[in-house]
Design an enzyme around this catalytic site. Sequence first.
Site, PDB file in Angstrom:
ATOM      1  N   CYS A   1      12.019  37.119  62.838  1.00 57.64           N
ATOM      2  CA  CYS A   1      13.720  36.658  62.667  1.00 57.64           C
ATOM      3  C   CYS A   1      14.508  36.671  61.159  1.00 57.64           C
ATOM      4  O   CYS A   1      13.758  36.472  60.400  1.00 57.64           O
ATOM      5  CB  CYS A   1      13.444  34.904  63.322  1.00 57.64           C
ATOM      6  SG  CYS A   1      15.375  34.218  62.610  1.00 57.64           S
TER       7      CYS A   1
ATOM      8  N   GLU B   1      20.787  27.124  59.185  1.00 59.11           N
ATOM      9  CA  GLU B   1      22.351  27.524  58.530  1.00 59.11           C
ATOM     10  C   GLU B   1      23.522  26.276  59.063  1.00 59.11           C
ATOM     11  O   GLU B   1      24.487  25.925  57.861  1.00 59.11           O
ATOM     12  CB  GLU B   1      23.089  27.542  60.576  1.00 59.11           C
ATOM     13  CG  GLU B   1      22.741  28.901  60.916  1.00 59.11           C
ATOM     14  CD  GLU B   1      23.358  30.109  60.927  1.00 59.11           C
ATOM     15  OE1 GLU B   1      24.972  29.875  61.178  1.00 59.11           O
ATOM     16  OE2 GLU B   1      22.762  31.221  60.507  1.00 59.11           O
TER      17      GLU B   1
ATOM     18  N   CYS C   1      19.289  40.805  63.665  1.00 56.96           N
ATOM     19  CA  CYS C   1      18.830  39.688  65.373  1.00 56.96           C
ATOM     20  C   CYS C   1      18.105  40.130  65.501  1.00 56.96           C
ATOM     21  O   CYS C   1      18.089  40.889  66.762  1.00 56.96           O
ATOM     22  CB  CYS C   1      20.322  39.506  65.267  1.00 56.96           C
ATOM     23  SG  CYS C   1      19.686  37.447  66.463  1.00 56.96           S
TER      24      CYS C   1
ATOM     25  N   HIS D   1      16.510  35.293  59.509  1.00 56.88           N
ATOM     26  CA  HIS D   1      16.398  33.732  58.945  1.00 56.88           C
ATOM     27  C   HIS D   1      15.131  34.008  58.418  1.00 56.88           C
ATOM     28  O   HIS D   1      15.714  33.452  57.035  1.00 56.88           O
ATOM     29  CB  HIS D   1      17.239  32.407  59.790  1.00 56.88           C
ATOM     30  CG  HIS D   1      18.433  32.128  60.015  1.00 56.88           C
ATOM     31  ND1 HIS D   1      19.006  33.483  61.253  1.00 56.88           N
ATOM     32  CD2 HIS D   1      19.228  31.785  60.755  1.00 56.88           C
ATOM     33  CE1 HIS D   1      20.388  33.085  61.267  1.00 56.88           C
ATOM     34  NE2 HIS D   1      20.459  32.219  60.666  1.00 56.88           N
TER      35      HIS D   1
ATOM     36  N   ASP E   1      24.849  40.411  62.754  1.00 59.25           N
ATOM     37  CA  ASP E   1      24.021  38.486  63.077  1.00 59.25           C
ATOM     38  C   ASP E   1      24.234  37.763  63.497  1.00 59.25           C
ATOM     39  O   ASP E   1      25.690  36.987  63.399  1.00 59.25           O
ATOM     40  CB  ASP E   1      22.978  38.115  62.494  1.00 59.25           C
ATOM     41  CG  ASP E   1      21.755  37.244  62.013  1.00 59.25           C
ATOM     42  OD1 ASP E   1      20.994  37.110  63.190  1.00 59.25           O
ATOM     43  OD2 ASP E   1      21.488  35.916  61.687  1.00 59.25           O
ATOM     44  N   SER E   2      23.267  35.955  64.184  1.00 58.97           N
ATOM     45  CA  SER E   2      24.368  34.996  65.205  1.00 58.97           C
ATOM     46  C   SER E   2      24.624  34.315  64.152  1.00 58.97           C
ATOM     47  O   SER E   2      25.507  33.927  64.554  1.00 58.97           O
ATOM     48  CB  SER E   2      22.733  34.410  65.671  1.00 58.97           C
ATOM     49  OG  SER E   2      22.022  34.220  64.470  1.00 58.97           O
TER      50      SER E   2
HETATM   51  N1  DGL Z   1      17.948  35.904  62.765  1.00 56.79           N
HETATM   52  C1  DGL Z   1      18.464  35.583  64.528  1.00 56.79           C
HETATM   53  C2  DGL Z   1      17.297  36.412  64.422  1.00 56.79           C
HETATM   54  O1  DGL Z   1      16.919  37.633  63.690  1.00 56.79           O
HETATM   55  C3  DGL Z   1      18.394  34.301  64.642  1.00 56.79           C
HETATM   56  C4  DGL Z   1      18.245  33.803  66.092  1.00 56.79           C
HETATM   57  C5  DGL Z   1      18.830  32.780  66.123  1.00 56.79           C
HETATM   58  O2  DGL Z   1      20.267  32.653  66.407  1.00 56.79           O
HETATM   59  O3  DGL Z   1      18.444  31.937  66.944  1.00 56.79           O
HETATM   60  O4  DGL Z   1      16.135  36.341  65.367  1.00 56.79           O
END
Ligand code: DGL
Length: 270
Positions: A194, A162, A70, A196, A7-8
């Site tokens: 997403c 974050e 992600c 998150h 993931d990011s």
């Molecule tokens: N968890 C990522 C997603 O599912 C986050 C993306 C981001 O870094 O903006 O899209």
Amino acid sequence: MAVGIFDSGLGGLTVLDAVQKRLPDVPFVYLGDSAHAPYGVRTPDDIYNLTTAATQRLFDAGCDLVILACNTASAAALRRMQENWIPTDKRVLGVFVPLIEALTEREWGDNSPPREVAVKHVALFATPATVSSRAFQRELAFRAIGVDVEAQACGGVVDAIEDGDLILAEALVRSHVDALKRKMPLPDAALLGCTHYPLMEDIFQDALGADVKVYSQADLVAESLADYLGRRPAMIGSGKSSAFLTTGDPKQVSSRATQFLRRQITFESA
Ligand code: DGL
């Protein structure tokens, strides 16, 4: 070897937690690219370059199978990676197809023509890059007809999570739900597109109201991965060690991860 989860940043931990519970004997290597989060405001080229670099890092860590936990990377980079980048002995899977299969009441790999489904008005909450890719709408159109989708780009929510600022994240979620309801007053389902956002699922549900069914990915992806590994057990490999890697500050990322998952998580530098 192990299965890689990417993931990011911290959002993929919601998926990791569910897959670890579903598959307790499988070793997982998690990589969060916190140094470059959020991805949701980046260009498709940028997302592609960052996602391939991170996936290569997981291949180098001995993973033959990598899950892009992600949606932004799945929406903006996965198709291009599958077309010309992934080595033939490796696999990379995304996270939003299991969500859409659940919404459209389909079994894995059911490629029959699109048909009418129970839900008619769907709210999609995702990052700006995922919304502008229209990848959800495309995957949905392959499987369902007559579904009206209203997408809300939720700027700022990933940054707030974050940064560990959950008060700001809650305020932003409520304002994005309000904005969505101005466009679609009565959705019958909402997709948290997403990884998150499950960290704020109670707030989404509260702001949407009890009548709206909220679909979130973690358990759906875990079920789908268990099914995939049941069919292709060789993709697990024989390794035993799990690890948490980050491109960010390991101390800070470990403390946020521990707070979110409510168990000790220790990241090391990627
Ligand atoms: N968890 C990522 C997603 O599912 C986050 C993306 C981001 O870094 O903006 O899209």
